[in-house]
Design an enzyme around this catalytic site. Sequence first.
Site, PDB file in Angstrom:
ATOM      1  CG  ASP A 225      -0.321  -0.266   2.524  1.00 17.92           C
ATOM      2  OD1 ASP A 225       0.859  -0.674   2.573  1.00 17.92           O
ATOM      3  OD2 ASP A 225      -0.992  -0.079   3.551  1.00 17.92           O
ATOM      4  CG  ASP A 249      -4.258  -7.696 -11.522  1.00 17.40           C
ATOM      5  OD1 ASP A 249      -4.118  -6.902 -12.471  1.00 17.40           O
ATOM      6  OD2 ASP A 249      -5.220  -8.482 -11.437  1.00 17.40           O
TER       7      ASP A 249
END
Length: 368
Positions: A225, A249
């Site tokens: 993140d 992804d």
Amino acid sequence: MTTPTLLILPGDGIGPEVMAEVRRVITWFGDKRGLKFDVSEDLVGGAAYDVHGTPLTDATMAKAQEADAVLLGAVGGPKYDTLDFSVKPERGLLRLRKEMDLYANLRPAQCFDALADFSSLKRDVVAGLDIMIIRELTSGIYFGEPRGIFMEGNERVGINTQRYTTSEIERVARSAFELAKKRNNKVCSMEKANVMESGVLWREVVTKVHAEEFPEVELSHMYADAGAMQLCRWPKQFDVIVTDNLFGDLLSDAAAMLTGSLGMLPSASLGAPGANGLPKALYEPVHGSAPDIAGQGKANPIACILSFAMALRYSFDQGAEADRLEAAIEKVLADGARTADLIGEEGIAPISTTEMGDVVLAALDASL
């Protein structure tokens, strides 16, 4: 010497349109550079389902296993949204990746100078950007068991399992370190070791492979993140990023938009080296099938053409010719050639998919 084999799978939506321009480029290299390929073509995705009732036949899968490289256009579209999950077009692509054991997905994010103003970020943040994200492709949450939708009491529960083995992490880490040695010698490994046991194992294994086999490469770690935030803040701090299937992804699509258009980005999915020292490989543009513009001549073929450039480099040991093709594309962009996805100002008329192919071929002619 035997002629290298290339299996082309145009797929759905804009796939056949962009692949037609790649076929012209392949022909150019055969005619003008003596690079001959034994090219065959078959169906995948919705196109295969329409004919065979499955998104990938066993016969096509066998062809892919035998080919030196596979070049795929795109799969999917709203026409197939109501199909059972097991026969959706995307299952054909996932089967190719899994059965060919293509565990390392290379997604470059390069910002051509001519397109720096098309990014949503400031020019100084993205100009000259050249990073590579290596996504583990055959394990993790997309393949882990148990998975499915089950009844639990009176409620339906959806379950997917994030699962990694030591050997799966080791091999993709080695791919990242080897590639970094040919670039700027830096690897950043991204996971969520703060909340996920699979992330703890990922960090431990990557650290061990680095210490034992690649101590000369600079290694850093970052939570995924935080990595997403840093990609938006200052992406040029990175060289090679290695991460798992799910985070790869997400992060690679985020990085894609730093460059201004998904229509510009290629990818390579590589497996273990074979007897000839070259890996099994599948090359495809990052963009999807774009059914809203399919058949209209609006699609940008550059990502698919650049995917062939990656094939030249990684499957056919033709790095100099890959450089030639990439330089031709940089030239046409610098000269102002733009498909509809690259129009940033009113009054500029876009060129068609075929016209973009024309100017790329002209630039290749000029390179001789």
